[in-house]
Design an enzyme around this catalytic site. Structure first.
Site, PDB file in Angstrom:
ATOM      1  N   ASP A  46      -2.737   7.062   7.629  1.00  0.00           N
ATOM      2  CA  ASP A  46      -1.951   5.694   7.895  1.00  0.00           C
ATOM      3  C   ASP A  46      -2.247   5.574   8.814  1.00  0.00           C
ATOM      4  O   ASP A  46      -1.202   5.581   9.297  1.00  0.00           O
ATOM      5  CB  ASP A  46      -1.055   5.051   7.216  1.00  0.00           C
ATOM      6  CG  ASP A  46      -0.879   4.695   5.967  1.00  0.00           C
ATOM      7  OD1 ASP A  46      -1.851   5.639   4.825  1.00  0.00           O
ATOM      8  OD2 ASP A  46       0.213   4.058   4.877  1.00  0.00           O
ATOM      9  N   GLN A  62       0.808   7.709  10.716  1.00  0.00           N
ATOM     10  CA  GLN A  62       2.167   8.028   9.545  1.00  0.00           C
ATOM     11  C   GLN A  62       1.694   9.928  10.048  1.00  0.00           C
ATOM     12  O   GLN A  62       0.744  10.452  10.101  1.00  0.00           O
ATOM     13  CB  GLN A  62       1.915   7.902   8.350  1.00  0.00           C
ATOM     14  CG  GLN A  62       2.791   6.874   8.190  1.00  0.00           C
ATOM     15  CD  GLN A  62       3.190   6.556   6.672  1.00  0.00           C
ATOM     16  OE1 GLN A  62       1.868   6.404   5.717  1.00  0.00           O
ATOM     17  NE2 GLN A  62       3.989   5.584   6.213  1.00  0.00           N
ATOM     18  N   SER A 103       4.054   2.500   7.970  1.00  0.00           N
ATOM     19  CA  SER A 103       3.528   2.339   8.016  1.00  0.00           C
ATOM     20  C   SER A 103       3.484   1.061   8.806  1.00  0.00           C
ATOM     21  O   SER A 103       4.436   0.320   8.683  1.00  0.00           O
ATOM     22  CB  SER A 103       2.121   1.741   7.076  1.00  0.00           C
ATOM     23  OG  SER A 103       2.037   3.105   7.126  1.00  0.00           O
ATOM     24  N   ASP A 170       4.797  -1.768   6.119  1.00  0.00           N
ATOM     25  CA  ASP A 170       3.683  -2.186   6.194  1.00  0.00           C
ATOM     26  C   ASP A 170       3.359  -3.466   7.752  1.00  0.00           C
ATOM     27  O   ASP A 170       2.483  -4.220   6.619  1.00  0.00           O
ATOM     28  CB  ASP A 170       2.839  -1.929   5.415  1.00  0.00           C
ATOM     29  CG  ASP A 170       2.895  -0.473   4.733  1.00  0.00           C
ATOM     30  OD1 ASP A 170       3.425   0.285   5.298  1.00  0.00           O
ATOM     31  OD2 ASP A 170       1.919  -0.196   3.942  1.00  0.00           O
TER      32      ASP A 170
END
Length: 173
Positions: A46, A62, A103, A170
């Site tokens: 990610d 990540q 994320s 995210d």
């Protein structure tokens, strides 16, 4: 299963060090890609932001620097002058009491609309999900910022967005 003697011999091979083992040949490994960024160790996934800030491209992603599973997520950080040759500069976001670092995204706040800039320097702002699953807390969204592209401060008012729904994550900014 290993017997006790075999286990003890295996443990004799473990060495603690502040240096990465074989760092001088790390990126010459025969199966390591040479065109795209890859971390020196651990699991990466990610990408969370690619920004140009203070003369460098910054890539955040990540990262579990301690293993190949996804259970100990940090945010890794690498920089490049040309988008081909990358230097890994370490972890930018570490797990904390709100959870592990999932994320999000990064932006340069050129107009300092966040008010986090100082002395005419625009802040580099990161938005991330804190996954509270391991610490039995809700998933929330946090913010961190930097004025030099290296040292990041988590916003003292975190979380900036509380849990909206189970597993919300995210943030894209």
């Amino acid at each position: 299963f290993l017997d006790t003697a075999a286990l003890m011999m295996s443990l004799d091979l473990v060495v603690t060090s502040d240096e990465i083992w074989h760092a001088d040949s790390l990126y010459s490994e025969p199966l390591r890609g040479q065109l795209h960024f890859s971390t020196a160790r651990g699991r990466s996934n990610d990408p969370n932001g690619l920004v140009f800030y203070r003369g460098e491209y910054h890539l955040f992603y990540q990262h579990n620097p301690y293993g190949w599973s996804g259970g100990n997520q940090h945010w890794g950080h690498a920089v490049s002058d040309d988008l081909v040759h990358w230097r890994e500069i370490g972890e930018t976001l570490y797990p904390d009491d709100t959870g592990t670092m999932y994320s999000g995204s990064g932006v340069v706040d050129w107009k300092n609309t966040s008010g986090l800039g100082k002395d005419g320097k625009p802040p580099l702002v990161l938005f991330y999900t804190a996954c509270g699953q391991m610490v039995k807390k809700p998933w929330v969204q946090g913010l961190a910022y930097s004025l030099d592209g290296r040292d990041f401060t988590k916003f003292p008012g975190n979380p900036v967005v509380n849990q909206v729904a189970s597993g919300n994550r995210d943030p894209k900014v």
